[in-house]
Design an enzyme around this catalytic site. Structure first.
Site, mmCIF file in Angstrom:
data_model
loop_
_atom_site.group_PDB
_atom_site.id
_atom_site.type_symbol
_atom_site.label_atom_id
_atom_site.label_comp_id
_atom_site.label_asym_id
_atom_site.label_seq_id
_atom_site.Cartn_x
_atom_site.Cartn_y
_atom_site.Cartn_z
ATOM 1 N N SER A 245 19.059 -107.815 119.919
ATOM 2 C CA SER A 245 20.180 -107.305 119.652
ATOM 3 C C SER A 245 20.435 -107.405 118.148
ATOM 4 C CB SER A 245 21.697 -107.635 120.183
ATOM 5 O OG SER A 245 21.472 -107.533 121.564
ATOM 6 N N GLY A 281 19.379 -102.406 121.243
ATOM 7 C CA GLY A 281 19.572 -103.575 120.209
ATOM 8 C C GLY A 281 19.387 -103.173 118.543
ATOM 9 N N GLU A 323 17.868 -97.734 125.095
ATOM 10 C CA GLU A 323 19.399 -98.216 125.657
ATOM 11 C C GLU A 323 20.340 -98.516 124.349
ATOM 12 O OE1 GLU A 323 17.795 -99.929 129.905
ATOM 13 O OE2 GLU A 323 18.213 -101.085 128.308
ATOM 14 N N PRO A 324 20.451 -97.770 123.546
ATOM 15 C CA PRO A 324 21.607 -97.910 122.477
ATOM 16 C C PRO A 324 22.800 -98.086 122.842
ATOM 17 C CG PRO A 324 20.847 -95.474 122.179
ATOM 18 C CD PRO A 324 20.104 -96.229 123.442
ATOM 19 N N GLY A 325 23.629 -99.093 122.449
ATOM 20 C CA GLY A 325 25.151 -99.231 122.601
ATOM 21 C C GLY A 325 25.967 -99.389 121.408
ATOM 22 N N ARG A 326 25.610 -100.653 120.601
ATOM 23 C CA ARG A 326 26.377 -100.976 119.603
ATOM 24 C C ARG A 326 26.273 -99.781 118.552
ATOM 25 N NH1 ARG A 326 26.710 -106.421 117.671
ATOM 26 N NH2 ARG A 326 24.856 -106.848 119.202
ATOM 27 N N CYS A 403 44.845 -121.778 120.138
ATOM 28 C CA CYS A 403 44.724 -123.111 119.819
ATOM 29 C C CYS A 403 43.488 -123.788 119.696
ATOM 30 C CB CYS A 403 45.791 -123.793 120.704
ATOM 31 S SG CYS A 403 47.472 -123.611 120.622
ATOM 32 N N GLU A 404 42.763 -123.191 118.617
ATOM 33 C CA GLU A 404 41.390 -123.642 118.680
ATOM 34 C C GLU A 404 41.010 -123.455 117.168
ATOM 35 O OE1 GLU A 404 38.954 -124.626 121.021
ATOM 36 O OE2 GLU A 404 40.191 -124.098 122.800
#
Length: 492
Positions: A245, A281, A323-326, A403-404
């Site tokens: 990716s 990716g 398969e593009p997404g982003r 709280c991290e």
């Protein structure tokens, strides 16, 4: 009318030694860095405007945190990606199939946008399948991924007539074959293999290592395809591979395609292999340091590699799928936050005892709406959305409210030094993987998703309220039932 931010003074601030080497002091800490923001995002009278809607209006109507998706941008990118691959592969005498990778962000409305743009859709769970079907997408235009599909998910996919199931393990072959036979159909399948090529990114993103959970090693592929072909209820469509990716160039795809075509030729000896899926990716810019190649260039270079490989191997050129997404939805989205507190933290350098200041800017969201910085050390950018400022840039770290200590939204950014409580902050390029990875950590409801276009805004995914969170807790239901029963007794 939108206007560029040019009314503020240029920066004379020296770089903060705490800043990463790639982050430079901007001339103007209000300016929108090209490539990070959706195409309709600009400033009008100092205020950020996206899809023709002001940030302040969005915050007032829907609250913050708020996911905002530029519908026009998402739709246009989907069409442009499809056309880029269509053109590139038509030039080498074959066709391309473009699947929108639903895992990046899938809702009923988004599925409809992708379908209208002529894209297929890739799903990887029963829930994503249900969303695509609810959107009215033809099941034949869906692909089903996953390394551990349940028997129920496989059965449902076959039942609705899904276009392809991507086989991820030897055990899955028999499961899909049995479901197809039970429903009296011949199910099209692809086989996911690992080419040994991987993206040079965070280890959790590099999904083509042999030592990982996805797919089958190349050396076992011939045996696996023979097993697929032994079942009359299965139709082998071709190989599938995903090399990682956030990939900026074509070299990895080219090398992976070359290796897969060699295997593809071997498999042709046993029957038809009409397709080859090279995965997705393709990367986007999250910071000014990112420089992804244009999708047209990637498509052309991959097509040239495929053509050369097929010519060298003397085989017909298969249909090539991606398969593009982003790269479609990522830059179309941004997240709006409200600043709650700021604090300056002195940091002492051990080597020379010098001190530098890091300003923490805390917002009303965090890792529950964007887990990527905590998961992958992902970098993001930010700008004040509600106003412009002539204050000199200051190095800030945008922190969440959880709280991290690792609850960081933007690790390092230069904002105007007068950033203060009440300011709206916008983080660009959050359209992909932020909402899908969101959680209820610290019992915080997931924010709504709002689509903006032509000056109109509408909710496409409702945000969660405290009442929603309590409604799933059976103790709360029991308490409500007990209270109701008590009231009934008191009135008897």
């Amino acid at each position: 009318m939108a206007d560029p931010v040019s009314v503020v003074g240029r920066s004379e601030a020296p770089p903060n030694p705490l800043a990463p080497s790639w982050l430079h002091v901007p001339d103007d800490a209000n300016a929108l860095v090209p490539g990070l923001w959706s195409r309709t995002t600009a400033r009008t009278e100092g205020e950020l405007v996206v899809g023709g809607v002001r940030a302040g209006e969005l915050a007032q109507r829907f609250g913050t945190p708020l996911y905002v998706v530029d519908e026009q941008d998402a739709r246009s990118r989907a069409v442009e990606v499809r056309q880029a691959f269509d053109r590139a592969f038509a030039e080498i005498g074959t066709a391309a199939k473009v699947y929108y990778a639903g895992k990046a962000f899938l809702s009923i409305e988004v599925a409809r946008w992708m379908d209208a743009a002529g894209l297929y859709i890739d799903v990887c769970s029963g829930g994503e399948l249900a969303v695509a079907l609810a959107a009215g997408v033809d099941p034949e235009r869906l692909g089903f991924h996953g390394n551990n599909k349940s028997l129920a998910e496989i059965d449902r996919a076959v039942e609705v007539g899904i276009g392809a199931i991507i086989i991820d393990s030897i055990q899955e072959i028999g499961r899909v074959a049995e479901a197809a036979a039970r429903h009296g159909v011949r199910q099209s399948v692809r086989l996911r293999v690992n080419s040994g090529v991987h993206a040079h990114t965070h280890a959790f993103l590099a999904t083509a290592h042999e030592d990982q959970k996805f797919g089958i090693a190349l050396e076992h592929a011939v045996e696996a395809v023979a097993e697929i072909r032994s079942h009359a209820s299965l139709a082998f469509r071709g190989l599938h591979c995903h090399i990682g990716s956030q990939i900026f160039g074509a070299d990895g795809f080219a090398e992976s395609a070359a290796r897969l075509l060699t295997l593809h030729k071997q498999l042709l000896a046993g029957g038809e292999v009409p397709e080859l899926n090279l995965g997705g990716g393709f990367g986007i810019a999250y910071t000014a340091a990112d420089d992804p190649a244009p999708i047209e260039e990637l498509a052309r270079r991959i097509a040239e590699t495929v053509a050369a490989g097929c010519e060298e191997l003397d085989i017909p050129t298969p249909v090539i799928a991606f398969e593009p997404g982003r790269s479609i939805i990522g830059t179309a989205g941004l997240t709006l936050y409200t600043v709650g507190t700021t604090k300056d933290v002195p940091v002492v350098f051990e080597d020379d005892g010098e001190t530098a200041i890091r300003r923490y800017v805390s917002v009303d969201g965090g890792m529950s709406d964007n887990a990527r910085p905590a998961l992958y050390e992902a970098e993001y950018s930010a700008r004040i959305a509600s106003r412009v400022s002539s204050a000199a840039p200051a190095l800030v770290r945008v922190a969440g409210k959880h709280c991290e200590s690792g609850d960081i939204v933007v690790n390092a950014e230069y904002l105007p030094g007068d950033v203060e409580p009440g300011d709206l902050l916008a983080v660009p390029a959050t359209g992909a993987y932020c909402w899908p990875l969101s959680s209820n950590y610290n019992h915080i409801g997931r924010p709504p998703v709002v689509a903006v276009r032509d000056g109109e805004a509408r909710v496409i995914v409702r945000g969660e309220t405290i009442e929603d969170l309590l409604a799933r807790d059976t103790g709360y239901r029991g308490a409500a039932s007990a209270e109701s029963a008590s009231k009934e007794r008191s009135h008897a």
